[in-house]
Design an enzyme around this catalytic site. Structure first.
Site, short mmCIF file in Angstrom:
data_model
loop_
_atom_site.label_atom_id
_atom_site.label_comp_id
_atom_site.label_asym_id
_atom_site.label_seq_id
_atom_site.Cartn_x
_atom_site.Cartn_y
_atom_site.Cartn_z
N LYS A 1 -42.08 -28.54 23.73
CA LYS A 1 -41.70 -28.55 22.32
C LYS A 1 -42.86 -27.94 21.53
CE LYS A 1 -40.35 -31.39 18.44
NZ LYS A 1 -39.89 -32.70 17.99
N LYS B 1 -37.90 -26.04 23.39
CA LYS B 1 -37.51 -26.07 21.99
C LYS B 1 -38.58 -25.41 21.13
CE LYS B 1 -36.85 -29.39 18.34
NZ LYS B 1 -36.91 -30.77 17.96
C1 PBG Z 1 -38.84 -34.70 15.65
C2 PBG Z 1 -37.80 -33.67 15.86
C3 PBG Z 1 -37.78 -32.45 15.20
C4 PBG Z 1 -36.64 -31.79 15.63
C5 PBG Z 1 -35.99 -32.61 16.55
N1 PBG Z 1 -36.74 -33.78 16.69
C6 PBG Z 1 -38.65 -31.91 14.13
C7 PBG Z 1 -40.10 -31.95 14.29
O1 PBG Z 1 -40.67 -32.03 15.38
O2 PBG Z 1 -40.75 -31.91 13.24
C8 PBG Z 1 -36.24 -30.45 15.13
C9 PBG Z 1 -34.86 -30.00 15.38
C10 PBG Z 1 -34.42 -28.86 14.58
O3 PBG Z 1 -35.21 -28.19 13.87
O4 PBG Z 1 -33.23 -28.56 14.64
N2 PBG Z 1 -39.04 -35.67 16.57
#
Ligand code: PBG
Length: 331
Positions: free
Chosen positions: A200, A253
């Site tokens: 991520k 992601k």
């Molecule tokens: C946070 C989380 C995020 C997303 C999914 N879970 C945002 C972040 O890490 O700030 C983002 C998903 C998206 O942008 O569609 N745990």
């Protein structure tokens, strides 16, 4: 007429008719490949999300209707994200493990209605944290790894008790997959899967999501826990750890800007791989389509097919229900 050139290889021969093209197609895209992320809140009505046209924070009725529509077109997996009222947020995210909180209550309701629906719940503190971080923030601003994991385990347990099929740690703390696996097993939840947000990235493409949940960090950024967009070997290392700690599925992601990472993890790991087409990717496709600059259906299908071609088994996409409808011949 004799051919002008002697060409032993003419790849176009395999493209000459729809039947041949269909026969030699290497990648498929169906509703079974999707997890549909949905935003929920405590209020009764639905509230549209500005930078994500077509998506809303859903109330209970809106949620049932939307899940029903998705189910009808073959999308059988969803991921829930809660928008938590400010009054319930605190520095350690205690609401995240309230057995009667929004997520556990919603999971129970959905499971009653659709026992076969696969429900993925997000494990991270950001929607519950008054600091807007995925972990607990120390007075000096550091994000505390091990202290956070204790809360994440409680959160995963309350989700499992409610009937979640898959818990998905999206926090990027070190060691959380193993700790959550142990906590789940100790309480008898051996059937609950872990979908690890393995690679991520600290991405600007999450902007609209943070608006949707009102979860933007109050201070600093997420670079001390989410990955540097410049790195790919590090993703391989994260994958090895998540695998060793007992993850059932890995995730990359965002998806579109990180297709190379998807490909590398596909080759390095035997685990199923998911990829998240995040809010910013959705927003870009929507915005250009709304202006008439791109053909929405075609670019959405192409971008999703590319994610599959790169090596993802499963795609999280805000377009999931729409794609199911398109594939079912609806508009
Ligand atoms: C946070 C989380 C995020 C997303 C999914 N879970 C945002 C972040 O890490 O700030 C983002 C998903 C998206 O942008 O569609 N745990």
């Amino acid at each position: 007429m004799k051919s002008r050139l002697f060409l032993p290889e003419r790849p176009r021969r395999n493209r000459k008719s729809a039947a041949i093209r269909d026969a030699v197609r290497e990648t498929s895209l169906g509703p079974e490949h999707f997890i549909y992320p949905l935003f929920i809140h405590e209020d009764a009505g639905d509230v549209p999300i500005g930078a994500m046209p077509g998506c809303a924070r859903l109330g209970p009725e809106g949620l049932l209707a939307e899940v029903g529509r998705a189910w009808e077109v073959g999308v059988r997996m969803i991921a829930l994200f809660p928008a938590v009222a400010d009054g319930l947020k605190d520095p350690t995210g205690r609401e995240s493990f309230n057995d009667d909180g929004l997520i556990p209550r919603t999971v129970r309701t959905l499971k009653d209605r659709w026992p076969e629906l696969m429900i993925v719940t997000d494990v991270a503190l950001d929607p519950y944290s008054s600091e807007g971080h995925d972990g607990i923030v120390a007075p000096d601003g550091r994000i505390l790894n091990d202290e956070t994991i204790e809360v994440l385990c409680k959160q995963a347990l309350s989700q499992a008790r409610a009937g979640a099929d898959v818990v998905a740690p999206s926090d990027m703390m070190d060691g959380r997959v193993g700790a959550i696996r142990t906590a789940l097993d100790e309480e008898g939840h051996t059937e609950v899967s872990i979908l690890a947000y393995t690679a991520k990235y600290a991405s600007a493409f999450y902007g609209p999501f943070r608006e949707a949940l009102d979860s933007a960090p109050r201070g600093g950024d997420k670079k001390t826990y989410q990955m540097d967009p410049a790195n790919v070997r590090e993703a391989v290392r994260e994958a090895a750890l998540d695998e060793a700690e007992g993850a059932d599925m890995l995730m990359v992601k965002p998806a579109g800007p990180y297709l190379d990472v998807i490909r590398v993890l596909r080759e390095q790991s035997a685990l199923p791989l998911a990829a998240y087409q995040v809010s910013g990717e959705y927003a870009m496709l929507k915005a250009a389509s709304e202006r008439g600059w791109l053909d929405e259906r075609k670019v959405v299908m192409e971008s999703l097919l590319s994610i599959r071609r790169a090596g993802a088994d499963v795609i999280l996409s805000y377009y999931a229900r729409q794609v199911g409808a398109w594939l079912a011949g609806e508009s």
